[in-house]
Design a protein around this motif. Sequence first.
Motif, short mmCIF file in Angstrom:
data_model
loop_
_atom_site.label_atom_id
_atom_site.label_comp_id
_atom_site.label_asym_id
_atom_site.label_seq_id
_atom_site.Cartn_x
_atom_site.Cartn_y
_atom_site.Cartn_z
N THR A 17 57.05 13.56 26.31
CA THR A 17 56.89 15.41 25.80
C THR A 17 56.99 15.42 24.24
O THR A 17 57.19 17.08 24.19
CB THR A 17 57.55 15.68 26.91
N GLU A 48 58.88 16.59 21.84
CA GLU A 48 60.20 17.32 21.61
C GLU A 48 61.37 16.51 21.09
O GLU A 48 61.70 15.33 21.48
CB GLU A 48 60.29 17.85 22.56
N GLU A 91 57.77 21.25 22.98
CA GLU A 91 56.91 20.84 22.31
C GLU A 91 56.68 21.18 21.19
O GLU A 91 56.46 22.26 20.48
CB GLU A 91 55.47 20.71 23.15
#
Length: 735
Positions: free
Chosen positions: A203, A205, A220
């Motif tokens: 993702t 992040e 993100e």
Amino acid sequence: MVCSKQSHLLLVFKYSWLWWVTCISVNAANHTLKPGDTLNTTDELCSENSKYCIKFYQMNPGVNYTFLTINDNGKDNAAVVWVANRDQRIVDKDSAVLVLDKSGVLKIESNNGVSIILYSSPQPSNNTVASLMNTGNFVLQQLHPNGTKSVLWQSFDYPTDTLLPGMKLGVNHKTSHNWSLVSWLGLLNARFGAFSLEWEPITRELIIKRRGQLCWKSGELRDNDGSMHNTQYKIVSNENESYFEITSSNDELTKWVLLETGQVINRKGDDNVARADMCYGFNTDEGCQKWEELPSCRNRGDAFEAREVYVNSNLKTYLANTTYGTSDCRDICWKNCSCDGYTRYYTGGTGCVFLHWNSTDGANFASGGEMFYILVKNTYHKGTNKWIWITIVAIVVLLVICAFILILTFKKRKHMFQDKKRKELKTRMLDSTIKYLEDEFKNKQDLKVFKYTSILSATNDFSPENLLGQGGFGPVYKGILPSGQEAAIKRLSKTSRQGIVEFKNELMLICELQHTNLVQLLGCCIHEDERILIYEYMPNKSLDLYLFGCSRTKFLDWKKRFNIIEGIAQEQQSTTNTSRIVGTYGYMSPEYAMEGIFSIKSDVYSFGVLILEIVSGRRNTSFYDVNHPINLIGYAWELWNQGVPLQLMDSLLNDSFDPNEVKRCIHIGLLCIEQSADDRPTMSHIVSMLTNESAIVALPQRPAFYVERKKFEWETTSKEFRTTTTEEITASSEI
Ligand SMILES: *[C@@H]1O[C@H](CO)[C@@H](O)[C@H](O)[C@H]1NC(C)=O
Ligand SMILES: *[C@@H]1O[C@H](CO)[C@@H](O)[C@H](O)[C@H]1NC(C)=O
Ligand SMILES: *[C@@H]1O[C@H](CO)[C@@H](O)[C@H](O)[C@H]1NC(C)=O
Ligand SMILES: *[C@@H]1O[C@H](CO)[C@@H](O)[C@H](O)[C@H]1NC(C)=O
Ligand SMILES: *[C@@H]1O[C@H](CO)[C@@H](O)[C@H](O)[C@H]1NC(C)=O
Ligand SMILES: *[C@@H]1O[C@H](CO)[C@@H](O)[C@H](O)[C@H]1NC(C)=O
Ligand SMILES: *[C@@H]1O[C@H](CO)[C@@H](O)[C@H](O)[C@H]1NC(C)=O
Ligand SMILES: *[C@@H]1O[C@H](CO)[C@@H](O)[C@H](O)[C@H]1NC(C)=O
Ligand SMILES: *[C@@H]1O[C@H](CO)[C@@H](O)[C@H](O)[C@H]1NC(C)=O
Ligand SMILES: *[C@@H]1O[C@H](CO)[C@@H](O)[C@H](O)[C@H]1NC(C)=O
């Protein structure tokens, strides 16, 4: 913000001990260890640029533990950026020594027998060197004869709570080695704490977990090279590794620290990269993730704030256990409704002290007091929230009510519109029917379409006193017409109530049957749902007389019936157009029903049906027999084939008939209703057949519409039969 100021304050506190240690270090140093070299507790090994030094460090002067640490020697701050032995404490602080031995093993040893191996080569090698790089990375390298070096081990692969430029957060796909930060347990306790900062490569992040529970997400990060909270970063993802790293943008040293509270701060501690310390489990603001509900005794907006306070000891409870860190104390306090604050029990930052007060009596907020995290009930926010909720609920309720009213209005209008349409259609049909009947009745001197009001006044609003009796088709009232004539008024019952078209045709049929021997029909009245027949009133005659169609009466003996048949045959012979009967179920000739062709032979068909009805005393349309799912025509045909045609006769006729005459009538009737119009006799032929038996030559064939009406309807529909008649019937059925 009180919080960030406080965390800054705590940081200074955290690093003040470092200065103390730095000051007593004596050996200004080289930045490498060669095989056989050692680093004892009074030595330090510094990077070439002197920014970082590695040394033994007693974090908490209260306890004799010592740790091998890399410290940031920056001007504004000095801080531990790496710890070699987080969970393996060295108790003897003076005898500890870092050794790079001649077989290439890098380890920490002390007098009490502790041996912490940092790196041990699978193949012993005396040609290695351990150096503290300018980046703060402590690297063990192998020197090859051809002059190149390869990295055997490096401190950057084992981050603690601090992220330096060049350090990675993520995963090495080749070795499955993970790079992540784990906070300290307490302010001066480097043991593995509650929080971890990780890179989620899928993702893209940064995430923070508390004891394995996801509690914060950055969202993100779209760019491979970007900036976050004044820190430049880089994201790398390839087949070997996926990672996030911060890069130093200028001369100033950049670093991130994951504090034991869950906060991530940048180098100066004046900017928060992440505030997982504000994630209470129920809230989802500022990247916080929800993992549990708000405890019943807590409110949105309640938060712990660092305060200095003097507290009576009877308001405190203690949890003297070094396995509990700062965030564990906070978690316990948050969930315990009687808890109003917490702080560490041991100076290192472990163990808990909880505050419980009835009122704030016994507590004195003043500088110099103990530092506590006090639960501040955010009454202002609570009130605001309450009013926001009340407003929202009020608006929603109003909207729902409005929608409801709108829907109701719309439905009512639609209903009214439909009602109006229906009424209009009904009125139109009534008007046209009445007009038609009036036209028809013009040449029949005595027939008339009566106004409903005159019928009402004639029967005294259908008063029970005027009721003559109840017939099969509805009640019959005695009435006096406006002309002064007495009349029997038959009000067709709802169950037998027909559509306007059928009623109209029925009326015309009755007109045809007008006979001197029968009760005289004076006219009719149609009003909305009402269908009313008006007959002359004959006091001496049975009520059933008025109920044509089920006239089970001796009065209509065979002679009279035969006269009627003869009479109609002669009337038919003289009139050219008798389409009146057409359109009533059971009287339609097949060619008319199927193809809309009407001829003189269609009249013959209708006449045939009429003959059978008069003989049997039953109407074709009303014929029903469970055992014989056929109509009157079919029933007559079956009896004829069985050689017992006389069974068709009305049982009330008793013996008062001439069997030959009856048989002749049935024979003629069956001839009239043959499928093929060409085979049916002409009217003049019928007249001669009725009077002269020898005139009958042909035997009847299978009649049309042998089966019952329902099936016939289905068949016509399937052939997409549409005439004005069926349309009218369809329309009338909606009334
Ligand atoms: C530091 O190490 C280098 C070799 O890496 C050596 O030449 C130098 O003499 C050392 N200096 C001190 C002060 O030990
Ligand atoms: C540490 O090593 C230095 C020499 O490198 C020596 O002078 C000093 O006495 C040692 N200290 C201890 C406590 O062993
Ligand atoms: C720390 O060590 C010293 C001696 O080196 C000893 O006197 C003292 O009691 C120790 N302190 C603790 C808390 O163990
Ligand atoms: C290093 O090891 C090699 C053999 O592997 C040996 O020949 C050499 O003498 C050793 N050097 C030292 C300084 O021990
Ligand atoms: C140098 O030697 C090492 C080990 O013998 C080898 O792995 C490496 O590829 C060599 N490097 C070069 C540039 O030849
Ligand atoms: C690295 O992290 C992944 C996902 O969090 C985990 O499945 C894996 O076991 C970790 N590997 C190591 C060596 O800790
Ligand atoms: C991945 O590793 C292999 C060998 O270790 C190396 O040849 C390759 O260049 C690496 N790929 C990237 C994208 O760095
Ligand atoms: C401290 O807490 C841990 C975990 O809750 C527990 O296992 C341990 O026994 C406790 N220690 C003491 C001294 O109470
Ligand atoms: C809350 O704290 C009080 C005081 O320490 C303690 O007596 C009580 O058992 C705690 N309640 C829970 C549910 O842990
Ligand atoms: C409340 O305070 C009073 C006086 O300080 C004390 O006696 C009492 O035990 C307290 N009650 C609780 C539930 O702590």
